[in-house]
Design a protein around this motif. Structure first.
Motif, PDB file in Angstrom:
ATOM      1  N   TYR A  28       0.826  -1.205   0.000  1.00 50.90           N
ATOM      2  CA  TYR A  28       0.000   0.000   0.000  1.00 50.90           C
ATOM      3  C   TYR A  28       0.861   1.256   0.000  1.00 50.90           C
ATOM      4  O   TYR A  28       0.566   2.225  -0.697  1.00 50.90           O
ATOM      5  CB  TYR A  28      -0.936  -0.002   1.207  1.00 50.90           C
ATOM      6  N   SER A  32       0.372   3.767  -3.029  1.00 46.33           N
ATOM      7  CA  SER A  32      -0.651   4.706  -2.550  1.00 46.33           C
ATOM      8  C   SER A  32      -0.707   5.980  -3.395  1.00 46.33           C
ATOM      9  O   SER A  32      -1.670   6.735  -3.322  1.00 46.33           O
ATOM     10  CB  SER A  32      -0.400   5.072  -1.081  1.00 46.33           C
ATOM     11  N   THR A  33       0.339   6.215  -4.180  1.00 44.20           N
ATOM     12  CA  THR A  33       0.327   7.323  -5.137  1.00 44.20           C
ATOM     13  C   THR A  33       0.718   6.787  -6.509  1.00 44.20           C
ATOM     14  O   THR A  33       1.406   5.770  -6.612  1.00 44.20           O
ATOM     15  CB  THR A  33       1.311   8.447  -4.733  1.00 44.20           C
ATOM     16  N   GLU A  42      -6.243   2.589  -3.430  1.00 47.67           N
ATOM     17  CA  GLU A  42      -6.943   3.299  -2.354  1.00 47.67           C
ATOM     18  C   GLU A  42      -7.614   2.244  -1.488  1.00 47.67           C
ATOM     19  O   GLU A  42      -8.347   1.390  -1.997  1.00 47.67           O
ATOM     20  CB  GLU A  42      -7.992   4.252  -2.951  1.00 47.67           C
ATOM     21  N   ASP A  44     -10.207   0.816   1.377  1.00 51.34           N
ATOM     22  CA  ASP A  44     -11.538   1.145   1.886  1.00 51.34           C
ATOM     23  C   ASP A  44     -11.466   1.452   3.373  1.00 51.34           C
ATOM     24  O   ASP A  44     -11.105   0.584   4.177  1.00 51.34           O
ATOM     25  CB  ASP A  44     -12.501  -0.038   1.652  1.00 51.34           C
ATOM     26  N   ARG A  49      -6.590   2.552   6.457  1.00 55.83           N
ATOM     27  CA  ARG A  49      -5.496   3.304   5.851  1.00 55.83           C
ATOM     28  C   ARG A  49      -4.492   3.723   6.931  1.00 55.83           C
ATOM     29  O   ARG A  49      -3.279   3.564   6.769  1.00 55.83           O
ATOM     30  CB  ARG A  49      -6.041   4.535   5.127  1.00 55.83           C
ATOM     31  N   PHE A  79      -8.640  -3.144  -1.555  1.00 53.34           N
ATOM     32  CA  PHE A  79      -7.954  -2.067  -2.267  1.00 53.34           C
ATOM     33  C   PHE A  79      -8.633  -1.819  -3.611  1.00 53.34           C
ATOM     34  O   PHE A  79      -8.956  -2.761  -4.335  1.00 53.34           O
ATOM     35  CB  PHE A  79      -6.489  -2.440  -2.529  1.00 53.34           C
ATOM     36  N   THR A  80      -8.840  -0.547  -3.939  1.00 57.97           N
ATOM     37  CA  THR A  80      -9.378  -0.172  -5.245  1.00 57.97           C
ATOM     38  C   THR A  80      -8.245   0.311  -6.134  1.00 57.97           C
ATOM     39  O   THR A  80      -7.476   1.198  -5.736  1.00 57.97           O
ATOM     40  CB  THR A  80     -10.431   0.946  -5.114  1.00 57.97           C
ATOM     41  N   ARG A  82      -7.011   2.517  -8.962  1.00 57.84           N
ATOM     42  CA  ARG A  82      -7.504   3.746  -9.556  1.00 57.84           C
ATOM     43  C   ARG A  82      -6.448   4.361 -10.476  1.00 57.84           C
ATOM     44  O   ARG A  82      -5.247   4.106 -10.323  1.00 57.84           O
ATOM     45  CB  ARG A  82      -7.911   4.757  -8.470  1.00 57.84           C
ATOM     46  N   SER A  92     -11.884   4.731 -11.242  1.00 60.17           N
ATOM     47  CA  SER A  92     -11.639   3.435 -10.609  1.00 60.17           C
ATOM     48  C   SER A  92     -11.710   2.325 -11.647  1.00 60.17           C
ATOM     49  O   SER A  92     -12.487   2.401 -12.601  1.00 60.17           O
ATOM     50  CB  SER A  92     -12.667   3.176  -9.504  1.00 60.17           C
TER      51      SER A  92
END
Length: 385
Positions: A28, A32-33, A42, A44, A49, A79-80, A82, A92
């Motif tokens: 993550y 995460s970016t 991202e 949930d 987080r 985790f989505t 995106r 997404s």
């Protein structure tokens, strides 16, 4: 109108201390970016987080390794995937739900089987088995710690895995303490000397279900050093996660291959005769025998696939073509495909305008990551037949 994204479930298996939660926190953190990989994750819920970030901080700053998941706890992390376009709108693509089961479920004695655990296991699309790099290294040196792991922990995990027919990703955690002492090929060959491991691989190979061995380090090279007493001492270097994105990228391409192998097997049973099987016959040619050649082959396949795998025809075609390379030729093919995949990834990012095009782009990103794995670690694909 809210779009319902497809969710793909991953069961995480591994004895206590193998690094499952640390792996998720590191994955993550790295994703995460949006960076070179072309998408971001991202999670949930703000609470989860913060929890993952806190776990990562414990390792990187506080120099503490987190406590293992308690026996009664079944942690679920969704985790989505995106994509942020060049003009900054975000779309997404799909979701991945990781179920982290306490290591004690594999090794501790129980009076009764856990029905909830068995149900989740059968529903999962992929199994991710954590192999502790420290214990693997001990096994390579014929030390007691490694032998105990090979005799007890590993067979318990393999026994659970055989109750699910989906792809298996064996993730070697703590690769930073393995690299420099042993190669992935040496590790693979030693694992295949263990009868239970070899038997599982042979059965999966026969069925056409992918089995992978993926080296990963949640903290990267040089962050921690193994001490003579078996403990890990943190050096003070900043963590640089290694390969933590690779298992995620392998899920959908491997699932497509597994689904198509299953469709071909069912069709072969319907025909009551074996299909032609030549050594030089590609995966695409085999599909053509079953579903007919020409332009309709993709349409015929798409209609039979489960809904969550009914991807756009161009993406489906690309994954099929990617799956058809024999394991021994994948390294050579990966070198040739690197620039092509990079161009396709850049082009698909420019085309993102909704959830469907975001999914196309994310799959292009996955294929690019998996291609790098085939190039760097061709022995990751465990194929014996």
């Amino acid at each position: 109108m809210e779009i319902v994204l497809n969710t793909y479930t991953v069961i995480m298996l591994g004895p206590s201390g193998s690094g499952k939660t640390v792996f998720l926190a590191s994955m993550y953190k790295k994703l995460s970016t949006q960076g070179e990989h072309g998408f971001f994750l991202e999670i949930d819920g703000a609470e989860k987080r913060k929890r993952l970030n806190n776990i990562y901080t414990q390792i990187a700053v506080d120099e503490k390794w987190p406590k293992g998941t308690t026996y009664s706890e079944i942690s679920e992390w969704t985790f989505t995937c995106r994509v942020q376009t060049e003009n900054l709108p975000i779309y997404s693509a799909c979701k991945f739900a990781y179920l982290d089961y306490a290591g004690g479920r594999l090794t501790d004695e129980m009076e009764e089987e856990d029905a909830a655990f068995e149900s989740k296991l059968k529903e999962a699309e992929t199994m991710l088995g954590l192999l502790d790099g420290q214990r693997l290294s001990a096994l390579m040196r014929n030390e007691k710690l490694g032998k105990l792991w090979a005799i007890n922990d590993l067979p318990n995990m393999l026994h659970v895995m055989q109750n699910n027919d989906k792809p298996i990703h064996f993730v070697i955690s703590k690769w930073d303490i393995v690299q420099g002492n042993f190669t992935l090929e040496q590790i693979r060959d030693r694992l295949l000397q263990i009868e239970e491991f070899s038997n599982l691989v042979k059965v999966r190979n026969k069925k056409g279900t992918p089995v992978r061995l993926i080296p990963v380090s949640a903290v990267g090279m040089g962050f921690a050093k193994l001490q003579p007493d078996g403990s890990m001492a943190i050096t003070g270097e900043l963590p640089q996660p290694f390969h933590v994105e690779v298992p995620l990228a392998c899920i959908l391409p491997d699932m497509i291959q597994s689904q198509l192998e299953e469709l071909m097997r069912k069709k072969e049973e319907e025909l009551s005769k074996p299909l032609e099987d030549k050594a030089d016959l590609s995966f695409w040619d085999k599909l053509g025998q079953v579903f007919g050649g020409g332009l309709k082959i993709l349409q015929n396949i798409q209609q039979l696939l489960p809904k969550k795998y009914q991807f756009a025809e161009d993406i489906l075609k690309k994954m099929i073509e990617y799956a058809e390379e024999p394991a021994q030729k994948k390294q050579e093919a990966a070198v040739k495909k690197t620039d092509e995949l990079r161009r396709e990834q850049a082009a698909s990012l420019k085309a993102v305008s909704d959830e469907e095009t975001a999914l196309k782009h994310v799959i292009n990103c996955f294929l690019s990551i998996r291609n790098k794995l085939d190039h760097t670690f061709p022995e990751s694909d465990i194929t014996l037949l």
